[in-house]
Design a protein around this motif. Structure first.
Motif, PDB file in Angstrom:
ATOM      1  N   PHE A  30       0.829  -1.201   0.000  1.00  0.00           N
ATOM      2  CA  PHE A  30       0.000   0.000   0.000  1.00  0.00           C
ATOM      3  C   PHE A  30       0.867   1.256   0.000  1.00  0.00           C
ATOM      4  O   PHE A  30       0.643   2.188  -0.776  1.00  0.00           O
ATOM      5  CB  PHE A  30      -0.929  -0.051   1.209  1.00  0.00           C
ATOM      6  N   PHE A  31       1.870   1.259   0.848  1.00  0.00           N
ATOM      7  CA  PHE A  31       2.771   2.406   0.908  1.00  0.00           C
ATOM      8  C   PHE A  31       3.522   2.574  -0.404  1.00  0.00           C
ATOM      9  O   PHE A  31       3.681   3.695  -0.909  1.00  0.00           O
ATOM     10  CB  PHE A  31       3.771   2.219   2.055  1.00  0.00           C
ATOM     11  N   ASN A  32       3.971   1.473  -0.985  1.00  0.00           N
ATOM     12  CA  ASN A  32       4.711   1.546  -2.236  1.00  0.00           C
ATOM     13  C   ASN A  32       3.865   2.121  -3.357  1.00  0.00           C
ATOM     14  O   ASN A  32       4.364   2.856  -4.225  1.00  0.00           O
ATOM     15  CB  ASN A  32       5.234   0.175  -2.631  1.00  0.00           C
ATOM     16  N   GLN A  33       2.578   1.778  -3.348  1.00  0.00           N
ATOM     17  CA  GLN A  33       1.702   2.335  -4.385  1.00  0.00           C
ATOM     18  C   GLN A  33       1.547   3.840  -4.221  1.00  0.00           C
ATOM     19  O   GLN A  33       1.476   4.582  -5.213  1.00  0.00           O
ATOM     20  CB  GLN A  33       0.337   1.630  -4.330  1.00  0.00           C
ATOM     21  N   ILE A  34       1.526   4.329  -2.988  1.00  0.00           N
ATOM     22  CA  ILE A  34       1.452   5.778  -2.762  1.00  0.00           C
ATOM     23  C   ILE A  34       2.731   6.441  -3.273  1.00  0.00           C
ATOM     24  O   ILE A  34       2.696   7.485  -3.957  1.00  0.00           O
ATOM     25  CB  ILE A  34       1.232   6.070  -1.267  1.00  0.00           C
ATOM     26  N   ILE A  35       3.848   5.817  -2.956  1.00  0.00           N
ATOM     27  CA  ILE A  35       5.127   6.377  -3.405  1.00  0.00           C
ATOM     28  C   ILE A  35       5.196   6.376  -4.929  1.00  0.00           C
ATOM     29  O   ILE A  35       5.681   7.345  -5.546  1.00  0.00           O
ATOM     30  CB  ILE A  35       6.289   5.569  -2.793  1.00  0.00           C
ATOM     31  N   THR A  36       4.662   5.261  -5.534  1.00  0.00           N
ATOM     32  CA  THR A  36       4.669   5.187  -6.991  1.00  0.00           C
ATOM     33  C   THR A  36       3.868   6.332  -7.591  1.00  0.00           C
ATOM     34  O   THR A  36       4.272   6.935  -8.609  1.00  0.00           O
ATOM     35  CB  THR A  36       4.091   3.843  -7.447  1.00  0.00           C
ATOM     36  N   LYS A  37       2.750   6.638  -6.990  1.00  0.00           N
ATOM     37  CA  LYS A  37       1.949   7.757  -7.499  1.00  0.00           C
ATOM     38  C   LYS A  37       2.726   9.075  -7.410  1.00  0.00           C
ATOM     39  O   LYS A  37       2.639   9.918  -8.320  1.00  0.00           O
ATOM     40  CB  LYS A  37       0.645   7.853  -6.711  1.00  0.00           C
ATOM     41  N   CYS A  38       3.419   9.226  -6.337  1.00  0.00           N
ATOM     42  CA  CYS A  38       4.187  10.459  -6.210  1.00  0.00           C
ATOM     43  C   CYS A  38       5.259  10.552  -7.299  1.00  0.00           C
ATOM     44  O   CYS A  38       5.494  11.621  -7.893  1.00  0.00           O
ATOM     45  CB  CYS A  38       4.843  10.522  -4.829  1.00  0.00           C
TER      46      CYS A  38
ATOM     47  N   GLY B  63       6.624   3.683   9.339  1.00  0.00           N
ATOM     48  CA  GLY B  63       7.443   2.966   8.388  1.00  0.00           C
ATOM     49  C   GLY B  63       7.138   3.292   6.949  1.00  0.00           C
ATOM     50  O   GLY B  63       7.467   2.511   6.048  1.00  0.00           O
ATOM     51  N   PHE B  64       6.517   4.440   6.723  1.00  0.00           N
ATOM     52  CA  PHE B  64       6.200   4.804   5.342  1.00  0.00           C
ATOM     53  C   PHE B  64       7.475   4.933   4.522  1.00  0.00           C
ATOM     54  O   PHE B  64       7.549   4.457   3.390  1.00  0.00           O
ATOM     55  CB  PHE B  64       5.398   6.106   5.339  1.00  0.00           C
ATOM     56  N   MET B  65       8.419   5.598   5.083  1.00  0.00           N
ATOM     57  CA  MET B  65       9.731   5.744   4.450  1.00  0.00           C
ATOM     58  C   MET B  65      10.785   5.700   5.548  1.00  0.00           C
ATOM     59  O   MET B  65      10.472   5.753   6.745  1.00  0.00           O
ATOM     60  CB  MET B  65       9.823   7.069   3.674  1.00  0.00           C
ATOM     61  N   LYS B  66      12.045   5.592   5.130  1.00  0.00           N
ATOM     62  CA  LYS B  66      13.125   5.568   6.100  1.00  0.00           C
ATOM     63  C   LYS B  66      13.429   6.947   6.659  1.00  0.00           C
ATOM     64  O   LYS B  66      14.203   7.098   7.602  1.00  0.00           O
ATOM     65  CB  LYS B  66      14.385   4.995   5.450  1.00  0.00           C
ATOM     66  N   GLN B  67      12.825   7.964   6.050  1.00  0.00           N
ATOM     67  CA  GLN B  67      12.978   9.341   6.522  1.00  0.00           C
ATOM     68  C   GLN B  67      11.633  10.025   6.397  1.00  0.00           C
ATOM     69  O   GLN B  67      10.756   9.567   5.672  1.00  0.00           O
ATOM     70  CB  GLN B  67      14.032  10.081   5.687  1.00  0.00           C
ATOM     71  N   PRO B  68      11.436  11.095   7.094  1.00  0.00           N
ATOM     72  CA  PRO B  68      10.133  11.760   7.008  1.00  0.00           C
ATOM     73  C   PRO B  68       9.821  12.144   5.576  1.00  0.00           C
ATOM     74  O   PRO B  68      10.651  12.734   4.877  1.00  0.00           O
ATOM     75  CB  PRO B  68      10.306  12.998   7.899  1.00  0.00           C
ATOM     76  N   PRO B  69       8.645  11.753   5.090  1.00  0.00           N
ATOM     77  CA  PRO B  69       8.311  12.014   3.672  1.00  0.00           C
ATOM     78  C   PRO B  69       8.002  13.473   3.422  1.00  0.00           C
ATOM     79  O   PRO B  69       7.548  14.203   4.313  1.00  0.00           O
ATOM     80  CB  PRO B  69       7.082  11.148   3.455  1.00  0.00           C
ATOM     81  N   ASN B  70       8.252  13.924   2.185  1.00  0.00           N
ATOM     82  CA  ASN B  70       7.837  15.253   1.755  1.00  0.00           C
ATOM     83  C   ASN B  70       7.672  15.237   0.258  1.00  0.00           C
ATOM     84  O   ASN B  70       8.168  14.347  -0.431  1.00  0.00           O
ATOM     85  CB  ASN B  70       8.858  16.318   2.192  1.00  0.00           C
ATOM     86  N   LEU B  71       6.968  16.255  -0.231  1.00  0.00           N
ATOM     87  CA  LEU B  71       6.727  16.381  -1.668  1.00  0.00           C
ATOM     88  C   LEU B  71       7.383  17.666  -2.177  1.00  0.00           C
ATOM     89  O   LEU B  71       6.802  18.448  -2.941  1.00  0.00           O
ATOM     90  CB  LEU B  71       5.219  16.406  -1.948  1.00  0.00           C
ATOM     91  N   LEU B  72       8.610  17.885  -1.736  1.00  0.00           N
ATOM     92  CA  LEU B  72       9.287  19.131  -2.068  1.00  0.00           C
ATOM     93  C   LEU B  72       9.559  19.234  -3.558  1.00  0.00           C
ATOM     94  O   LEU B  72       9.357  20.286  -4.170  1.00  0.00           O
ATOM     95  CB  LEU B  72      10.602  19.216  -1.279  1.00  0.00           C
ATOM     96  N   LYS B  73       9.984  18.133  -4.189  1.00  0.00           N
ATOM     97  CA  LYS B  73      10.255  18.158  -5.628  1.00  0.00           C
ATOM     98  C   LYS B  73       8.995  18.459  -6.409  1.00  0.00           C
ATOM     99  O   LYS B  73       9.016  19.225  -7.385  1.00  0.00           O
ATOM    100  CB  LYS B  73      10.835  16.828  -6.074  1.00  0.00           C
TER     101      LYS B  73
END
Length: 1925
Positions: free
Chosen positions: A1701-1709, A1768-1778
């Motif tokens: 589930f988390f990977n699919q969110i990351i894929t969308k990003c 555990g979403f990511m190994k570091q706090p996520p952001n959408l800076l890019k």
């Protein structure tokens, strides 16, 4: 016994036909002389020659005076000829007018010879005068002298007075001398014979009896008693016979009856045997003459009626009108043809009375004969005219004829009535047991005469012209209606007689009634049949001879087809009938024939001899020439039965013969010709008075006539009426009757349920108690015990019905005990005291109502009734030890009459009556009597009735006589009740009419209701008997039964009889097979040959027997039993799959452990030529079977064949007998039309498939070889275009090779086809398709030999028959075949060869003349086979199969090299030839070929087709990517044709981009860019709208909205940053929840990745609340006690599902970033930028702006990001800076370019551009200024280039627009000055400030700016990719 002692009736009539009377001349009756032989010969009446035959020297008789003589008839014979010339119509004689209207006599005058001689008179007179008595008697002497003198005088002899001659003869007869009296009587007889006494004396004024009457009186006076001399008795009989037989002086009335009476007395009282025989013969002739005269008169009357055709059209009440409307012809049943009731319809005379109909007879009183007496004068010369109302055109003389006709009919009526009365006289027991007693002889004589009259003169009884007037109403009544009361009463008294002779003749009389009078005596026959004859058959103790005689009658009934059908129609289908007569008859016969009888071989031989003797003897009634003599010397007491064989066996055989005769008749009736039926129905409703042929002229000619025969011609101008026996109507009636019987049966079992059924079906009008009670009271089929229990129930409804039931009874003027008996006969009194009490209360009330003076009150009747019930039980129950005495009974009833006592005598009488006559149900007593036991009901009024009386001293004959008297009394009472009902006016109740039979369709329902008794009898008798004759009879019966079942398609009977016959062959148990079983086998084979077209499913039993016969023949010739297994052993396995049959090789089922034992003669018989020929004919005759029949045959044959194969197991020599026969019959039926063959092959083909898939290869090889042979034969028959029989015929090859696992079988299939191609390739049409189907299956095989063999043959076909294949529409099948070779998994070499051949087919196809796409197709070519028609276009027929083949290999091929070639060849072909494709074909290609290539991206199920992810990855990275690129190239190449598909291509690219596979997504993005770049100049605004729409779809599907709901903790709440922004407020989060377990796979694509839409989640756990956009937990109502303190939270375990589930969110990003990059690269291109319209570009920018706000919102929500990190979403706090910075940079870059663009389109949209640009730029700069230098250094570095672009871009605004926004940007620039800035940002700020100073302050600061800024647009130096950093 003196004559005076005889009863009047006994003295008045008698008649019989002696067996052998000496010295008598036998003459054949007129009717037999006229008509010859008939079916049942009439009884020949001995004729006594009474005329004086003159000697040679004797002169002829004297002339008779002609004085007072009317026109003569001059009949030359004593008996009138119906065809005498003077009696024909138009020359009818005048009749004498009678003077007394009450006279019963008339005569016709006659001519007498004028040349006659009186010599014999002179001799007689002289002989008398010479006697002593003449000399002593003066008066006699004088009279003699006068007579002699008158004769010898010279006067004219014709003037001589008869009185002169009669007087001396009369005086001479009074003397005591025998010789004188004899001479006188002889002379009187001769004078009468010569009609000398036809007139009275010459003096007209002389009064007195006529001369003929005085002559008869004189003759009769000569007999005084039994002491009268024998010679005188003889002469009396001869003289009386002469008087009666004289047709010129017809004696009627008193004279006739005197003669009959005296002759009867002489027979009865004479002690001379010869005189008795003479009297019997004379009496027979007298009575026969009377009826023969009536018959003649009726024929004349019929002729008169037929001579006036005009009268038939009149509407009056005359005879002629009735003829034209109601008379059936000779093929119909008489009156009932148009009847409304069962009574006779008779014609009426022309009177004012209403027209008589059958219905009106039901309302009339019985015939009144009070005034028809014997006292009328014997002869009257004149008949006084009676007033007649005539119809116009008639002469009054016709009425005179009718009057005279009635006189003759009255004579017949009087004689017949007298005989009936004589036969009904009661006899004492002694007389009844003595056959030679006067009473018995009298009864027998009367019965024999009745029989003779009915048999010889039936037309008199059935003729509508034979009418007689009633004494009361003076209305004409038919003769049968008048005499039926006497006839039926006579039969009721004698029908059950224990005297054998009486019973025998009564049976014959009943048979004649049934045969000839059933139309008129419908109800009467029903009573006799049920109460007498069937009742006797029911009685176990009834004598065997009685039952045998009844069986004889039933056998004759069975031989009459029409009678049988009419019995069924009028009784079984009549709801008013007492019983189902036809059904009961068959059941009785079946029961008797099925009864087990032990018989030895000696007894069997004795019976066979007896049966042969009886069959050849003419002593049977129907073959008897003369009736037996009833003289005391001739009549013998009945001898006992021949004890050499059991009588029961004789009855068994006779009943069996009767059953077979019934079946034979039913078959004959069902097979009568259509023409005969049409003829019978055309004259169906002719009038009752239509002229008709005499019944005595009947001849058997193969047709079946009704009892009443009529003329063959119907009246002119009469339309053909509809037959009354409509089969459908009668079928409904029968069903209704059966439904009633079933409902009553259900009531007898469950009363309440049965009552509901009776009400529901409408058998009871309503639920009113009166209607229910009326039904039960009048229905005898209701079980009395069940009725009693039902009526005795205490429910209010039951009590009301019981009260209504009792109220229906009338006890007025009835004794108490009699009333109680009648009351208790209507039901069986239940045993429960409460129920009895309720019954007795109601009975008492009802009895007192009808007899108010009987007792003081109802209580008395109640107590007394209860007391009588208890007394009945006390006296007749075996459980009572001490029985009540009369005193006890009187004591128990003291004071019951209102405190008063009933008289002791009354109570004692009641006691005695009950003690001697138990109150018991008649039905129970009758049942016990039938069983031969005493009545002993299990419960009721009395449990037992004493013990059996000891047999010692019992007189069985007297008991037998007493029992028959009871039957007679009961029958008589029933018949009298029937008469009373008719007299009272039975019109109130529906009376069923007699319906004549005409339709053959009735046979089916008749057999349907009786087939089970037939089967029981025939099969049981065949099993039990050793008599070959009886066995053949059973076989014939079964054949007939099967014939009927087949004719009327009765499946159950047909199956049952055929199965029974097949079982009886015993071919399943050869050791027990005997000669009789061979007879059954022959019978079964005959059935197969005769009924082949109608056997249907029964063929299986027959063919199974044929298979078993073949097995027996093989075994009997020495073949080992194990080699030919028994198919009967594997019935249970026949339905199992052949693949499951794993029988070890060599195992064979055996019927016997060692050698089989069978009879050698039986085996020899089964191998006989006849049987072998019959079996062969079964198969050869299949060519003559109908289309439906051959289907049933082959279906059965295939089933038997499969049984044989199953039974063979893995044997090396399997049984293939039936399989061989399949091949044979296929050859026999080769000439059938293809329509029928297609149906046949559906069955045979499935069987070949089934056999071809068997595990035994020997079976399979045989089947394949058989199939090949058939195929070769069928290839010789040309197949026309449009047909596909070859294709269907060869289908088994395809299925066999596909289903078998044996390589040799596959190889043989291929070689069979190869042989057919080589031998008959030019004849193959539709078969090519099946051929390629077989090769296609072979192409999948893993065996190299099979694949190579198949491929080589396909190559040969490709090279040799390519054009033929195309012309026959098999091109697609060829392509499919090559496709399959291309996909072969094991042999790559063949796959590559096949794909290359597939490619070459395009070139070969386009150069083949047979292909429409070829340019050579229009040129003249050699004659080719006709093409198969097709509904497809040329592209669909040829291009599509090839292209689809490439597609199929591309999608499903396993080899990468093959797949790559297929892909390349597909697009090469499209690129090379696609230019000629029409748009609709392109559309087809897109839907079915191109788009499905990428379906794996859309459907998860398609992805699962790949075995591993590695395979999927390889396919995606090679085939998919190349295909996608080729698609873009194809679109670009055929843009003009495919531009309408742009949205489809965009959807496809969208699908590719939205994949988790990064490579595929980037390839999709690249292809999207290529699509736009390569066609940018061709796009229209509409195209751009679609493109931008695709981008909108892409941004929506890649937006990771699930980020805001991915956290599991409920403590998270949004910080609200950006929530007030209008751009972010509209964002919608995916309503997703975290999966609860690893097994939850519903989240695999919850984010809409891989092209699947995101599905909303419905399950939410308490620990995983769904967050709305405000961060509040949804109000789901679930408990949430989780602490808010994060320090107490247990670390969340990231499961595999959640990680996915988390990977699919990351894929969308990531995909969102890819889309931003794609937009930047695409629209930075000058060509793209120049072509896209501004509105569409602004729509695209709105997407970037939305993406920017989405990322900013997430980045500002620090708590959410922290929570995701912790989970555990990511190994570091996520952001959408890019995403945030990139979207902003592209957005700003493109909008600034649009703003500064000077093109008119861009300038026109500058305002919108400015409005979209400035707020976001200010927001970007302000956010940057707010960043913390220490903690947000990464953000600062990322945003700095964007801020530089914003500042530089704003600084380049035109002065006016710049000045407008200075208040917005100046503070932001000042804020930037307080931060640490890099050189680029510093220069940008400097430039902005310089522009502000310049615009606002007018200062020039250009020289202070840093060097290096590019000339032109101020943002150019920073635009390119600065945001990426």
């Amino acid at each position: 016994m003196a004559t005076e002692d005889l009863p009047e009736e006994r003295r008045e009539d008698a008649q019989d036909t002696p067996e052998t009377t000496p010295k008598l001349t036998y003459e054949t009756p007129l009717e037999e002389r006229r008509n010859g032989a008939e079916e049942t010969r009439d009884v020949v009446v001995p004729t006594i020659t009474t005329e004086a035959v003159p000697e040679d020297d004797e002169p002829p008789p004297p002339p008779v005076p002609e004085k007072d003589v009317d026109t003569p008839t001059d009949s030359p014979s004593r008996q009138p000829s119906p065809f005498h010339p003077d009696e024909r119509p138009g020359s009818r004689p005048q009749v004498r007018h009678r003077t007394d209207s009450q006279s019963t006599m008339a005569t016709t005058a006659t001519h007498r010879s004028t040349r006659s001689s009186l010599v014999f008179v002179v001799q007689s007179l002289e002989s008398i005068s010479a006697s002593k008595e003449a000399r002593k008697n003066k008066k006699l002497a004088e009279s003699l002298q006068r007579a002699l003198g008158a004769i010898k005088s010279d006067a004219d002899p014709s003037k001589l007075s008869p009185e002169v001659l009669f007087e001396p003869l009369q005086l001479a007869s009074e003397v005591q001398t025998v010789q004188v009296v004899t001479t006188a009587l002889d002379c009187i007889g001769k004078l009468i014979s010569y009609s000398y006494f036809s007139t009275p004396s010459e003096s007209p004024e002389q009064e007195g009896p006529p001369l003929i009457e005085r002559a008869i009186d004189t003759i009769c006076d000569c007999f005084q008693s039994e002491a009268t001399p024998v010679d005188i008795q003889l002469q009396i009989v001869k003289s009386l016979l002469a008087a009666i037989l004289n047709d010129k002086i017809v004696v009627h009335g008193a004279g006739l009856l005197k003669a009959v009476r005296l002759t009867y007395n002489i027979f009865l009282l004479s002690k001379s045997t010869s005189n008795q025989m003479l009297a019997q013969t004379a009496l027979t002739q007298m009575v026969g003459t009377v009826f023969e005269r009536v018959k003649t008169r009726m024929e004349l009357k019929e002729a008169r009626m037929n001579s006036k055709p005009m009268e038939k059209e009149e509407d009056g009440n005359g005879v002629s009108e009735d003829i034209g409307s109601n008379m059936p012809d000779e093929d119909e049943s008489s009156e009932a043809a148009s009847a409304a009731t069962s009574d006779v319809h008779v014609p009426t005379e022309r009177r004012e009375a209403p027209k008589i109909t059958l219905q009106s007879f039901e309302n009339r009183k019985s015939f009144d004969d009070a005034k028809i007496t014997e006292s009328a004068p014997t002869l009257v010369t004149r008949v006084k005219p009676r007033a007649h109302r005539t119809v116009s055109g008639h002469h009054d003389s016709e009425g005179y004829e009718d009057e005279e006709d009635e006189i003759y009919i009255r004579d017949a009526y009087l004689v017949f009535r007298a005989m009936c009365r004589l036969s009904t006289k009661a006899l004492s027991v002694d007389h009844a047991l003595d056959v030679k007693s006067q009473g018995m002889r009298s009864k027998l004589l009367a019965l024999h005469i009745i029989y003779t009259l009915l048999n010889n003169h039936t037309s008199v009884f059935t003729s509508p012209y034979a009418t007689i007037r009633s004494s009361s109403s003076d209305e004409p009544t038919s003769f049968i209606q008048a005499i039926k009361q006497y006839l039926c009463l006579s039969l009721s008294r004698n029908g059950a007689s224990s005297a054998r002779a009486v019973f025998e003749v009564s049976c014959e009389i009943f048979w004649l009634m049934l045969k000839y009078l059933r139309v008129m005596l419908k109800k009467e026959i029903e009573v006799f049949m049920k109460e007498v004859y069937l009742a006797i058959l029911d009685k176990r103790a009834a004598p065997a001879w009685q039952k045998q005689m009844i069986l004889g009658v039933l056998s004759r009934l069975g031989a009459d087809p029409r009678a049988l059908v009419e019995v069924y129609l009028n009784y079984d289908c009549d709801r008013t009938a007492l019983d189902n007569m036809f059904e009961r008859i068959v059941e009785h016969l079946s029961r008797i024939s099925s009864a087990p009888v032990s018989i030895t071989s000696i007894q069997l031989n004795a019976y066979q001899e007896h049966h042969t003797k009886v069959a050849s003897s003419p002593s049977d009634w129907q073959h008897r020439v003369v009736l037996p003599s009833l003289s005391t010397a001739s009549i013998q007491a009945p001898h006992d039965h021949d004890t050499t064989f059991p009588a029961e066996y004789a009855m068994k055989h006779e009943s069996l013969e009767a059953l077979v005769e019934i079946l034979r008749s039913l078959v004959n009736w069902s097979q009568q010709g259509v023409g005969e039926l049409a003829g019978a129905q055309s004259d169906f409703k002719v009038s009752m008075n239509e002229s008709r042929e005499s019944l005595d002229r009947r001849e058997f000619s193969g047709t079946f006539h009704s009892p009443h025969l009529g003329a063959n011609d119907s009246p002119g101008g009469m339309a053909t009426p509809v037959a009354e026996d409509d089969p459908n109507q009668f079928d409904r009636e029968k069903q209704r009757k059966t439904a009633l019987a079933n409902a009553i049966r259900q009531f007898n079992f469950k009363p309440k349920r049965g009552l509901k059924v009776l009400l529901r079906e409408g058998f009871i009008k309503s639920d009113d108690p009166q209607d229910i009670a009326r039904f039960f009271l009048g229905n005898e089929r209701v079980n009395k015990a069940s009725l009693g229990e039902f009526l005795g129930e205490g429910d209010p409804e039951n009590v009301a019905i019981m009260h209504a039931f009792v109220d229906q009874m009338d006890f007025r003027q009835t004794r108490f005990v009699d009333a109680l008996r009648r009351f208790l006969q209507s039901f069986r009194l239940p045993g429960e005291a409460q129920k009895i009490d309720r019954f007795m209360l109601k009975f008492a009330e009802r009895y007192i109502t009808g007899n108010p003076k009987a007792f003081a009150n109802a209580d008395t009747a109640y107590v007394l009734a209860y007391s009588v019930i208890m007394l009945n039980t006390d006296q007749h129950s075996s459980n009572v030890k001490r029985r009540m005495t009369p005193e006890d009974f009187i004591k128990n009833n003291r004071g019951i009459n209102d405190n008063a006592d009933l008289p002791d005598e009354y109570l004692r009488a009641i006691f005695e009556e009950i003690a001697h006559n138990e109150i018991v149900l008649d039905t129970e007593r009758e049942t016990a009597a039938n069983l031969g036991t005493l009545a002993a009901p299990a419960g009721g009024l009395a449990t037992t009735i004493g013990q059996a009386v000891a047999n010692v001293g019992r007189d069985y004959k007297r008991e037998e006589y007493a029992q028959t008297e009871q039957i007679a009394n009961r029958t008589e009472q029933l018949y009298k009740s029937l008469l009373r009902a008719q007299r009272k006016g039975a019109s109130k109740a529906p009376v069923a009419k007699f319906v004549p039979a005409s339709s053959s369709k009735h046979v089916g329902p008749m057999f349907q209701v009786t087939w089970m008794p037939f089967l029981t009898a025939l099969s049981g008798a065949a099993q039990d008997t050793n008599d070959i004759g009886a066995l053949r009879l059973c076989m014939e019966g079964q054949k007939l039964a099967i014939r009927i079942a087949c004719l009327f398609d009765l499946s159950d009977p047909r199956q049952a009889f055929v199965a029974s016959l097949s079982r009886f062959t015993n071919l399943y148990n050869l050791s027990e097979m005997k000669t009789r079983n061979v007879e059954a086998l022959k019978c079964l084979l005959d059935v197969a040959l005769i009924e082949g077209n109608l056997l249907k499913d029964s063929w299986r039993d027959i063919l199974t027997c044929v298979s078993q016969l073949d097995r027996f023949q093989l075994i009997s010739t020495g073949v080992d039993e194990g080699a030919v297994p028994d198919v009967g052993k594997i019935h249970s396995q026949s339905q199992k799959s052949s693949k499951k049959l794993q029988v070890p090789k060599g195992h064979r089922p055996r019927a016997q452990s060692a050698h089989m034992h069978y009879q050698a003669e039986v085996a020899e018989e089964t191998r006989s030529t006849d049987i072998i020929r019959q079996v062969d004919r079964i198969f050869t005759n299949t060519a003559n079977l109908s289309g439906d029949a051959i289907l049933h045959f082959v279906r059965a044959l295939t089933q038997v064949s499969w049984q044989e194969i199953q039974s063979s197991g893995q044997s090396e020599s399997p049984r293939t007998y039936s399989l061989q026969k399949i091949v044979e019959i296929s050859g026999y039926n080769m000439t059938r039309v293809r329509f029928e063959w297609a149906s046949i092959w559906q069955v045979l083909g499935q069987h070949f498939i089934q056999v071809g898939c068997h595990t035994n290869t020997h079976v399979v090889f045989f089947a394949l070889d058989s199939l090949r042979q058939l195929s070769m034969r069928f290839l010789d028959i040309e197949e026309l275009p449009g047909f596909k029989f070859q294709k269907d015929f060869w289908k088994p090859f395809e299925l066999i090779i596909g289903n078998t696992t044996a390589v040799p079988v596959k190889d043989m299939v291929l070689r069979c086809l190869i042989q057919m191609i080589q031998a008959r390739g030019k004849n193959i049409r539709s078969g090519w398709r099946t051929m390629f189907g077989v090769f296609t299956v072979a192409a999948r095989e893993p065996y190299e030999g099979i694949v190579n063999l198949a491929y080589d043959n396909v190559t040969q076909i490709y090279n040799t028959y390519f054009g033929v294949v195309i012309s026959q529409g098999a091109f697609a099948d060829l392509i499919v075949c090559l496709t399959q070779f291309s996909k072969n998994q094991k042999f790559q070499k063949k796959s590559l060869q096949a794909i290359e051949m597939l490619k070459s087919t395009v070139y070969k196809m386009l150069r083949t003349p047979e292909c429409p796409l070829s340019r050579l197709s229009e040129r003249a070519v050699e004659p080719a086979p006709p093409k198969q028609p097709s509904r497809q276009t040329d592209e669909e027929q040829f291009w599509f199969p090839v292209l689809f083949a490439f597609h199929d290999v591309l999608m499903t091929g396993d080899d990468l090299e093959v797949r790559s070639r297929a892909l390349n060849y597909l697009f090469e072909t499209l690129m090379k030839y696609g230019g000629d494709f029409p748009l609709d074909f392109w559309d087809t290609l897109w839907r079915q070929l191109l788009y499905p290539i990428f379906m794996v991206l859309r459907s998860k199920s398609e992805m699962q087709k790949f075995a591993t992810n590695e395979e999927l990855s390889v396919w995606l990275s090679t085939t998919m990517i190349q295909a996608l690129r080729n698609m873009i190239t194809l679109f670009t190449h055929f843009f003009d044709s495919l531009e309408y598909m742009l949205d489809r291509f965009l959807d496809l690219l969208t699908l590719c981009i939205c994949q988790e596979n990064d490579t595929l997504a980037r390839i999709g993005s690249n292809c999207l860019q290529q699509l736009i770049l390569q066609n940018v100049s061709k796009f229209t605004p509409e195209h751009w709208r679609k493109i931008i729409g695709a981008f909108i779809e892409l941004f929506q599907r890649t937006e990771a909205t699930a980020l805001f709901s991915a956290a599991t903790s409920g403590s998270y709440k949004s910080n609200g940053h950006g929530s007030t922004n209008s751009e972010t407020a509209s964002l919608s989060d995916l309503p997703l929840s975290t999966p609860a377990s690893e097994q939850d796979n519903s989240l695999d694509n919850a984010l809409g990745i891989n092209g699947l839409p995101a599905q909303p989640r419905s399950r939410v756990t308490p620990s995983e609340p769904v967050q709305n956009e405000d961060g509040d937990a949804s109000a789901g109502g679930l408990e949430d006690y989780h602490p808010d303190n994060e320090t107490q939270v247990t670390p969340v375990v990231v499961t595999a599902a959640r990680r996915r589930f988390f990977n699919q969110i990351i894929t969308k990003c990531v995909l969102t970033l890819l889309m931003i990059e794609t937009v930047n690269e695409l629209f930075s291109n000058d060509a793209v930028y120049a072509q896209i319209p501004s509105p569409e570009l602004l729509r695209l920018m709105a997407l970037l702006k939305k993406s920017y706000h989405f990322a900013r919102r997430f980045n500002e929500d620090r708590a959410l990001r922290t929570k995701l990190f912790k989970e555990g979403f990511m190994k570091q706090p996520p952001n959408l800076l890019k995403q945030e910075s990139g979207a902003a940079a592209v957005y700003v870059s493109i909008l600034f370019r649009m703003y500064h663009d000077s093109k008119p389109e861009r300038v026109a949209s500058r305002a919108e551009t400015e409005a979209a640009l400035v707020p976001l730029c200010a927001d970007i700069v302000g956010a940057y200024a707010a960043l913390d230098d220490e903690t947000q250094q990464r953000n600062i570095v990322t945003w700095r280039p964007v801020v530089v672009d914003v500042l530089e871009g704003y600084a380049g605004f035109p002065e006016e627009e710049f000045a407008k926004h200075v208040p917005t940007f100046a503070p932001l620039a000042v804020a930037l000055l307080g931060r640490e800035m890099g050189p680029e940002l510093q220069r940008a700020v400097q430039g902005l400030m310089a522009r502000i100073f310049e615009v606002k302050l007018g200062l020039e600061c250009a020289e202070w700016l840093s060097v290096g800024r590019a000339v032109g647009s101020p943002v150019e130096t920073r635009r390119r990719g600065s945001w990426k950093r």
